[in-house]
Motif scaffolding. Structure first.
Motif, PDB file in Angstrom:
ATOM      1  N   VAL A 275       0.843  -1.203   0.000  1.00 33.43           N
ATOM      2  CA  VAL A 275       0.000   0.000   0.000  1.00 33.43           C
ATOM      3  C   VAL A 275       0.872   1.244   0.000  1.00 33.43           C
ATOM      4  N   MET A 276       1.947   1.232   0.779  1.00 30.12           N
ATOM      5  CA  MET A 276       2.853   2.379   0.809  1.00 30.12           C
ATOM      6  C   MET A 276       3.667   2.488  -0.481  1.00 30.12           C
ATOM      7  N   LEU A 277       3.958   1.337  -1.097  1.00 29.20           N
ATOM      8  CA  LEU A 277       4.628   1.369  -2.399  1.00 29.20           C
ATOM      9  C   LEU A 277       3.765   2.091  -3.430  1.00 29.20           C
ATOM     10  N   ASP A 278       2.448   1.920  -3.314  1.00 26.60           N
ATOM     11  CA  ASP A 278       1.548   2.605  -4.239  1.00 26.60           C
ATOM     12  C   ASP A 278       1.630   4.118  -4.074  1.00 26.60           C
ATOM     13  N   ARG A 279       1.821   4.580  -2.842  1.00 26.31           N
ATOM     14  CA  ARG A 279       1.996   6.024  -2.607  1.00 26.31           C
ATOM     15  C   ARG A 279       3.241   6.552  -3.303  1.00 26.31           C
TER      16      ARG A 279
ATOM     17  N   LYS B 198     -12.919   3.166   1.229  1.00 27.21           N
ATOM     18  CA  LYS B 198     -11.917   2.319   1.870  1.00 27.21           C
ATOM     19  C   LYS B 198     -10.944   1.683   0.894  1.00 27.21           C
ATOM     20  N   THR B 199     -11.440   1.225  -0.272  1.00 23.18           N
ATOM     21  CA  THR B 199     -10.594   0.349  -1.103  1.00 23.18           C
ATOM     22  C   THR B 199      -9.979   1.011  -2.320  1.00 23.18           C
ATOM     23  N   SER B 200     -10.484   2.188  -2.755  1.00 17.08           N
ATOM     24  CA  SER B 200      -9.965   2.726  -4.012  1.00 17.08           C
ATOM     25  C   SER B 200      -8.493   3.102  -3.908  1.00 17.08           C
ATOM     26  N   ARG B 201      -8.082   3.595  -2.735  1.00 16.52           N
ATOM     27  CA  ARG B 201      -6.655   3.868  -2.499  1.00 16.52           C
ATOM     28  C   ARG B 201      -6.444   4.054  -1.002  1.00 16.52           C
TER      29      ARG B 201
END
Length: 347
Positions: free
Chosen positions: A30-34, A215-218
Motif C-alpha cells: 500500500v505504501m509502495l503505491d503512494r 476504503k478500497t480505491s486507495r
C-alpha cells in the motif's frame, strides 16, 4: 515548470524505479503505491500546476480598506510568507504541488522529502528548476534538502531566521514531532482518521458503494476511511452485506480483503478481529477497517468528535434532519452527506 515536468518524465520515471526497487520489502504494498509514479500520475502533477496558473495572483491583493473620520487610511494586504519549509514523506506529487503553491504565493520553498522518495523528488525538482531557468524567476527559489536523516528535519524545525514558516505534510508522528520541537512558525496539517456513519435511515446500496470507494480505491491516502460507525437498527442487515463486498467478493476476484477490527456489538454480525481501544485512533493507511455499532446519531457524532482528526467525515442517510445535524455538529474540514470521503483531494 508544468511543461518541463512532462518533458522530463523519462528521467523522473527512471528515478522513481530506483526508489521503488530500494523500498520493496521494506514498506508495504500500500505504501509502495503512494511512492509509485507512472505517466498518468506525472500528467496529473503537471495539470495541477496548470490549474494554479489560472488562479489570480494573491500577492498584493487588498483585502480590506477603511478610511477613518480623521483621514487615516488603514488597509489589509496579502504579502508573501517569505521562505517556506516543507517536510513530507514518500508521496512524489507533494514535491511539485508544494513547489508550485509556494511560488504562486510569492514565496521560496525548501523541500525535505522522505528518504524513500528522494531520487524521485530530486528528478522532479531538477525538472521544475529547468522550467524556471527559462523564465525571469531564479531556479534557486526551489531547494531540495539532500540529507534525508532525522537531523535535517530537526535543523529545519530550529531554522529561525532562515525559514519563515514550516509545514509538515505526512503522518501523525511527523506532525507531532514538528509541532512539539519547532521554534519556527508551523502550520499543523491533519492526519486522516476518517469516519463514515451509516444512519438508521441509510440506503444500504448507497452505503455499500460509498464505503467500498472510501476504503478500497486507495487506502494509502489521508482521505481513505478508517472507521465505520453503523446504527444498531441497521447492523444486522447491513454488516453481513458489507462483509460480502469487502471480504468475500474481493477474495474471489483476487483482491486483498479488508480486515475488520470489530467492537463487541459488531462482532455479533460479522467475523474479524476484536477491536482494541487504539484501533479507533489509528490511521491504518491499509486494508484495515475499525467497525463500531452505535445506538444513535448523537452517539455517532460524539464518537467522531472524541476520535476524529477533523479531516473528512461522512454520513449516509435519507433523513434530511439527520444530515443537517451531522453537518452542523461534526467539526471537520470536509463533511459529506451520501458521498465518499475520497472527494477531499486535489486542487
Amino acid at each position: 515548470m508544468a511543461k518541463q515536468l512532462w518533458l522530463s518524465r523519462a528521467d523522473i520515471l527512471a528515478a522513481n524505479e530506483l526508489d521503488m526497487n530500494a523500498a520493496k520489502g521494506k514498506i508495504s504494498d500500500v505504501m509502495l503505491d503512494r511512492l509509485y509514479l507512472d505517466e498518468e500520475r506525472i500528467a496529473a502533477m503537471a495539470e495541477g500546476i496548470r490549474q494554479l496558473i489560472d488562479l489570480e495572483d494573491p500577492v498584493g491583493q487588498v483585502l480590506e480598506r477603511t478610511e477613518l473620520d480623521n483621514g487615516l487610511v488603514i488597509s489589509k494586504q496579502r504579502v508573501a510568507m517569505g521562505v517556506i519549509g516543507i517536510i513530507y514523506e514518500s508521496r512524489p506529487n507533494v514535491t511539485s504541488d508544494a513547489a508550485a503553491l509556494a511560488l504562486k504565493s510569492g514565496s521560496a520553498v525548501v523541500l525535505r522529502s522522505g528518504k524513500d522518495a528522494y531520487q524521485t523528488a530530486l528528478a522532479i525538482v531538477t525538472a521544475l528548476k529547468e522550467g524556471l531557468a527559462q523564465t525571469e524567476i531564479s531556479p534557486d527559489c526551489i531547494q531540495l534538502v539532500s540529507d534525508t536523516s532525522r537531523a535535517s528535519a530537526q535543523a529545519m524545525m530550529k531554522a529561525k531566521g532562515y525559514l519563515d514558516l514550516l509545514i509538515p505534510r505526512g503522518g501523525a508522528g511527523l506532525i507531532q514531532a514538528v509541532v512539539e520541537n519547532a521554534t519556527v512558525p508551523v502550520i499543523e496539517t491533519g492526519t486522516g482518521i476518517v469516519h463514515v456513519y451509516v444512519d438508521k435511515d441509510a440506503d444500504e446500496d448507497k452505503a455499500l458503494s460509498i464505503i467500498n470507494n472510501a476504503k478500497t480505491s486507495r487506502p494509502s491516502v489521508c482521505n481513505a476511511m478508517e472507521v465505520l460507525l453503523v446504527h444498531e437498527d441497521k447492523a444486522a442487515s447491513f454488516l453481513p452485506r458489507l462483509e460480502q463486498v469487502l471480504v468475500a467478493d474481493r477474495k474471489e476476484t483476487g483482491l486483498e480483503p479488508i480486515q475488520f477490527r470489530l467492537d463487541e456489538k459488531a462482532s455479533q454480525f460479522v467475523s474479524g478481529h476484536a477491536a482494541e481501544a487504539q484501533d479507533f485512533d489509528t490511521e491504518f493507511l491499509d486494508y484495515v477497517l475499525a467497525v463500531k455499532v452505535v445506538s444513535s446519531l448523537e452517539e455517532a457524532v460524539a464518537h467522531i468528535e472524541a476520535h476524529s482528526t477533523h479531516h473528512s467525515d461522512a454520513i449516509v442517510t435519507e433523513n434530511a434532519e439527520a444530515a443537517a445535524y451531522f453537518t452542523d455538529q461534526v467539526d471537520s474540514a470536509a463533511v459529506y452527506v451520501n458521498a465518499s470521503t475520497r472527494f477531499t483531494d486535489g486542487g
